[in-house]
Design a protein around this motif. Structure first.
Motif, mmCIF file in Angstrom:
data_model
loop_
_atom_site.group_PDB
_atom_site.id
_atom_site.type_symbol
_atom_site.label_atom_id
_atom_site.label_comp_id
_atom_site.label_asym_id
_atom_site.label_seq_id
_atom_site.Cartn_x
_atom_site.Cartn_y
_atom_site.Cartn_z
ATOM 1 N N MET A 107 0.806 -1.222 0.000
ATOM 2 C CA MET A 107 0.000 0.000 0.000
ATOM 3 C C MET A 107 0.838 1.271 0.000
ATOM 4 O O MET A 107 0.320 2.372 -0.094
ATOM 5 C CB MET A 107 -0.916 0.004 1.223
ATOM 6 N N GLN A 108 2.171 1.103 0.113
ATOM 7 C CA GLN A 108 3.070 2.266 0.193
ATOM 8 C C GLN A 108 2.662 3.200 1.332
ATOM 9 O O GLN A 108 2.707 4.419 1.212
ATOM 10 C CB GLN A 108 3.087 3.017 -1.141
ATOM 11 N N LYS A 109 2.282 2.599 2.457
ATOM 12 C CA LYS A 109 1.842 3.370 3.620
ATOM 13 C C LYS A 109 2.089 2.531 4.876
ATOM 14 O O LYS A 109 1.684 1.374 4.945
ATOM 15 C CB LYS A 109 0.357 3.717 3.495
ATOM 16 N N SER A 110 2.770 3.128 5.863
ATOM 17 C CA SER A 110 3.123 2.384 7.078
ATOM 18 C C SER A 110 2.384 2.863 8.317
ATOM 19 O O SER A 110 2.475 2.244 9.364
ATOM 20 C CB SER A 110 4.631 2.502 7.339
ATOM 21 N N ASN A 111 1.663 3.976 8.205
ATOM 22 C CA ASN A 111 1.008 4.591 9.362
ATOM 23 C C ASN A 111 2.001 4.861 10.492
ATOM 24 O O ASN A 111 1.699 4.699 11.669
ATOM 25 C CB ASN A 111 -0.149 3.725 9.873
ATOM 26 N N HIS A 152 2.971 15.528 23.342
ATOM 27 C CA HIS A 152 1.707 15.982 22.758
ATOM 28 C C HIS A 152 1.554 15.484 21.316
ATOM 29 O O HIS A 152 0.454 15.092 20.900
ATOM 30 C CB HIS A 152 1.631 17.512 22.774
ATOM 31 N N ILE A 153 2.644 15.499 20.561
ATOM 32 C CA ILE A 153 2.603 15.036 19.172
ATOM 33 C C ILE A 153 2.263 13.554 19.114
ATOM 34 O O ILE A 153 1.399 13.121 18.340
ATOM 35 C CB ILE A 153 3.948 15.301 18.469
ATOM 36 N N PHE A 212 -1.309 9.251 17.673
ATOM 37 C CA PHE A 212 -1.868 7.951 18.073
ATOM 38 C C PHE A 212 -3.383 7.949 17.922
ATOM 39 O O PHE A 212 -3.984 6.957 17.488
ATOM 40 C CB PHE A 212 -1.474 7.626 19.515
ATOM 41 N N GLU A 213 -4.004 9.067 18.292
ATOM 42 C CA GLU A 213 -5.456 9.190 18.153
ATOM 43 C C GLU A 213 -5.903 9.107 16.697
ATOM 44 O O GLU A 213 -7.050 8.734 16.421
ATOM 45 C CB GLU A 213 -5.928 10.516 18.760
ATOM 46 N N TYR A 260 -1.704 6.620 13.983
ATOM 47 C CA TYR A 260 -0.299 6.582 13.593
ATOM 48 C C TYR A 260 0.590 6.243 14.799
ATOM 49 O O TYR A 260 0.363 6.732 15.904
ATOM 50 C CB TYR A 260 0.154 7.933 13.026
ATOM 51 N N SER A 261 1.579 5.419 14.551
ATOM 52 C CA SER A 261 2.616 5.181 15.559
ATOM 53 C C SER A 261 3.782 6.111 15.256
ATOM 54 O O SER A 261 3.881 6.663 14.154
ATOM 55 C CB SER A 261 3.086 3.722 15.532
ATOM 56 N N THR A 262 4.660 6.309 16.241
ATOM 57 C CA THR A 262 5.784 7.230 16.061
ATOM 58 C C THR A 262 7.109 6.541 16.360
ATOM 59 O O THR A 262 7.187 5.669 17.227
ATOM 60 C CB THR A 262 5.650 8.462 16.978
#
Length: 339
Positions: A58-62, A82-83, A88-89, A92-94
């Motif tokens: 999908m060329q997308k990792s979230n 805060h970011i 996360f909401e 997305y994971s960071t």
């Protein structure tokens, strides 16, 4: 345990592979009964999505990468917190990368993030402007906080109004009767420190006071977090402050320096605020617990984070709308006992 494929889930559920995919991604049309059958099959088999394969397909990792120069710094830590919560909401994971203000480490992290196929990048501060050429091959949106981007690629630059904050701090000192103010800085360059110096000079100019490097500027050699090298920095302060015979007010570039300055002034027998008034920048938690309590310029970390995430998510969802822009977040002065 034998690895379960999406095809097997489809067979157990009595539906097509495409339907299973729609249920897993909660995207597309399917009945509630179908959803329950697929989820039951997933639960019974312990099926887990292969996120690596999904990202390639999908060329997308979230996943969002965050470059931060010093995660122990209060301002950086609060902003990143805060970011992370906001992203996360939104699903997305960071990946938080502490560069320790090292360009070599930063470049290594950029290569790692490229391999992780991140969907976006957030760059927080740093020792020089962020060269967009260094990440251009990643082909993802970038939002910079307190670090001006350079290059032709589109980007978003978000910062507190450091100029305004320094101007307010300087004006506050002068209104309190200070006749010979000094700006206390570290010898490392950043867009935020440059703007704070400009704001300090503007405050002096408005009051009809010329800026002189020999009487209005105090630079200490502390390239890392001053709290990590406290004793070395303290000795530098003691030596420098002992020469500031006319100084009766100090605007510190950040609260860490201000707190060390407060300790040094006490050691020299200089009373704060009676003999020297002192104000910092960042409004950290420690500023509220010094004795006397430290006046400071507060940055709105929550607003910075929300503005950053709003811009980044918009760029991810609408890549064709990518443009270069700059946004400033207001600051405010918090008066306490040191002024």
């Amino acid at each position: 345990m034998t690895k379960v494929s999406i095809k097997q889930i489809a067979e157990l559920s009595g539906v097509s592979v495409a339907t299973v995919s729609r249920v897993i991604n909660n995207n597309g049309r399917f009945s509630e009964a179908t959803r329950k059958k697929v989820l039951q099959a997933i639960e019974e088999t312990g099926y887990q999505t292969n996120y690596v394969a999904k990202s390639l397909r999908m060329q997308k990792s979230n996943t969002i990468g965050i470059l931060v120069p010093d995660i122990t710094n209060y301002f950086f830590a609060r902003t990143v917190q805060h970011i992370e919560e906001t992203l996360f909401e939104h699903g997305y994971s960071t990946i938080i990368c502490n560069t320790d203000r090292s360009l070599e480490k930063e470049k290594a992290y950029l290569e790692m993030l490229k391999a992780k196929m991140i969907d976006g990048l957030i760059v927080i501060s740093g020792i020089k402007e962020f060269d967009l050429v260094d990440y251009s091959s990643m082909n993802i949106p970038v939002v910079c906080i307190d670090r001006k981007p350079t290059g032709k690629a589109s980007s978003v630059f978000i910062a507190s109004n450091h100029y305004e904050g320094a101007y307010l701090a300087t004006k506050h000192l002068l209104e309190k009767g200070v006749k010979s103010p000094v700006i206390l800085m570290q010898n490392r360059e950043s867009s935020s420190s440059s703007e704070r110096l400009k704001g300090f000079k503007a405050g002096l100019k408005e009051a009809g006071m010329p800026f002189r490097t020999d009487t209005n500027l105090l630079v200490v050699d502390s390239r890392k977090n001053v709290l990590r090298v406290e004793e070395k920095t303290r000795q530098l302060f003691l030596k420098a402050f002992s020469k500031l015979e006319t100084c009766d007010g100090i605007f510190s570039i950040n609260d860490d320096l201000a707190i060390l300055a407060l300790d040094c002034l006490k050691e020299l027998g200089i009373a704060v605020p009676d003999q020297v008034k002192l104000i910092g920048f960042d409004d950290t938690l420690l500023s509220r617990h010094t004795s006397p309590k430290l006046s400071s310029v507060a940055q709105d970390t929550l607003k910075l984070a929300e503005t950053t995430c709003e811009n980044l998510l918009s760029l991810i969802q609408n890549p064709s709308l990518a443009v270069s822009k700059q946004q400033l977040v207001p600051v405010h002065l918090v008066e306490r006992e040191t002024t």
